[in-house]
Design an enzyme around this catalytic site. Structure first.
Site, PDB file in Angstrom:
ATOM      1  CG  ASN A  12     -60.689  32.157 -46.752  1.00 37.14           C
ATOM      2  OD1 ASN A  12     -59.591  32.144 -45.847  1.00 37.14           O
ATOM      3  ND2 ASN A  12     -60.976  33.557 -47.096  1.00 37.14           N
ATOM      4  CE  LYS A  14     -62.989  34.754 -44.486  1.00 38.94           C
ATOM      5  NZ  LYS A  14     -64.167  35.717 -44.737  1.00 38.94           N
ATOM      6  CG  HIS A  98     -60.156  37.694 -48.357  1.00 37.13           C
ATOM      7  ND1 HIS A  98     -60.708  38.587 -47.530  1.00 37.13           N
ATOM      8  CD2 HIS A  98     -60.991  36.493 -49.018  1.00 37.13           C
ATOM      9  CE1 HIS A  98     -62.028  37.916 -47.305  1.00 37.13           C
ATOM     10  NE2 HIS A  98     -61.931  36.885 -48.008  1.00 37.13           N
ATOM     11  CD  GLU A 100     -62.095  38.627 -44.185  1.00 36.55           C
ATOM     12  OE1 GLU A 100     -61.043  37.870 -44.136  1.00 36.55           O
ATOM     13  OE2 GLU A 100     -63.350  38.469 -44.139  1.00 36.55           O
ATOM     14  CD  GLU A 170     -64.445  36.188 -51.473  1.00 35.37           C
ATOM     15  OE1 GLU A 170     -65.060  35.285 -51.018  1.00 35.37           O
ATOM     16  OE2 GLU A 170     -63.689  36.676 -50.911  1.00 35.37           O
ATOM     17  N   GLY A 176     -69.286  37.416 -44.996  1.00 33.06           N
ATOM     18  CA  GLY A 176     -69.736  36.998 -43.384  1.00 33.06           C
ATOM     19  C   GLY A 176     -70.941  37.783 -43.020  1.00 33.06           C
ATOM     20  CB  SER A 216     -73.376  35.015 -46.994  1.00 31.91           C
ATOM     21  OG  SER A 216     -72.684  35.886 -46.286  1.00 31.91           O
TER      22      SER A 216
HETATM   23  P1  PGA Z   1     -68.044  33.966 -45.941  1.00 32.04           P
HETATM   24  O1  PGA Z   1     -66.617  34.491 -46.432  1.00 32.04           O
HETATM   25  O2  PGA Z   1     -68.471  32.705 -46.631  1.00 32.04           O
HETATM   26  O3  PGA Z   1     -68.050  33.859 -44.731  1.00 32.04           O
HETATM   27  O4  PGA Z   1     -69.103  35.014 -46.239  1.00 32.04           O
HETATM   28  C1  PGA Z   1     -66.209  34.593 -47.884  1.00 32.04           C
HETATM   29  C2  PGA Z   1     -64.876  34.854 -48.016  1.00 32.04           C
HETATM   30  O5  PGA Z   1     -64.535  35.808 -47.227  1.00 32.04           O
HETATM   31  O6  PGA Z   1     -63.914  34.378 -48.666  1.00 32.04           O
END
Ligand code: PGA
Length: 254
Positions: A12, A14, A98, A100, A170, A176, A216
């Site tokens: 992803n 982003k 997601h 976010e 997740e 992140g 992560s």
């Molecule tokens: P990350 O993000 O691997 O940077 O923790 C995962 C995601 O948001 O899908």
């Protein structure tokens, strides 16, 4: 890795990468991963790079995903993008709900379910994300939150559609942050989600649904997490932005 379901690892990207940067990365991934058959590999660039990246993925084993879509097909919805528009670029997957988007765009489970239905109607495979915040985990609410999100976000899907849906667990506190769920924590929630799918659909259906872990995921922890019986892949954010780390995640999971 010997798994009941074929692993699916998605990057992803982003809101990162210009078209030129996206092309550099996809070309490098093709070079390094072009012969991988045992893992479904998906990249999810920003909308602005889909057209160019699709020209690179079309004749490869890498598949294209989008990061979001509208629940509507077309019409007066300024700034939105519909499933049919994604299909023009050979998009096969679409990330929905997601954390976010749940947090910053206030997306609800009902909206995610409407998007998932629209995705299936256009033969796109939704990657439906669920996961608890740190406060929810510390309050002992993980299962309750994950259950509400899973039931709400898959509401109205048929058995056939849910088999063609990828779920992504997740935990918000792991996204992140560099804090990964332990493989035991991931397995526990994944098994719980699968048991929910049994009660919502049936056992054979639940056994076929792939559930990714996200939060992560890095080259150093991918293998251990993905070797858990109910973990069927990874949704990778930060580590998917660099050729080396994404390639290592895939290679370490083979
Ligand atoms: P990350 O993000 O691997 O940077 O923790 C995962 C995601 O948001 O899908």
């Amino acid at each position: 890795m010997d798994k009941e379901r074929k692993l699916i690892v998605a990057g992803n990207w982003k809101m990162n990468k210009t078209v030129a940067e996206a092309l550099d990365l996809i070309r490098a991934l093709k070079r390094e991963l072009g012969s991988v058959k045992d893992i479904d590999i998906v990249v999810c660039p920003a909308f602005t790079a889909l057209s160019d990246v699709s020209k690179e993925t079309i004749d490869s084993n890498l598949r294209l995903g989008a990061q979001n879509m509208s629940e509507h097909n077309y019409g007066a919805f300024t700034g939105e993008i519909g499933a049919g528009m994604l299909r023009e670029f050979s998009v096969k997957y679409v990330v929905l709900g997601h954390s976010e988007r749940r947090q910053f765009q206030k997306e609800s489970d009902a909206l995610v379910a409407a998007k998932a239905k629209a995705a299936h109607a256009a033969s796109l495979i939704p990657i439906v994300c669920v996961g608890e915040t740190l406060a929810e985990r510390e309050g002992g609410l993980t299962n309750k939150v994950v259950e509400t999100q899973t039931r709400g976000s898959l509401a109205g899907l048929t058995r056939e559609q849910v088999v063609e849906t990828v779920l992504a667990y997740e935990p918000v506190w792991a996204i992140g942050t560099g804090k990964t769920a332990t493989s035991a924590q991931a397995q526990e929630v994944h098994a719980f989600i699968r048991s929910l799918l049994v009660s919502m659909f049936d056992e054979p259906t639940a056994r076929r649904v792939r559930i990714q872990y996200g939060g992560s995921v890095k080259p150093g922890n991918a293998r251990e997490i993905l070797s858990q019986p109910d973990v069927d892949g990874a949704l990778v954010g930060g580590a998917s932005l660099e050729e080396r780390s994404f390639v290592e995640i895939i290679k370490n999971s083979l």
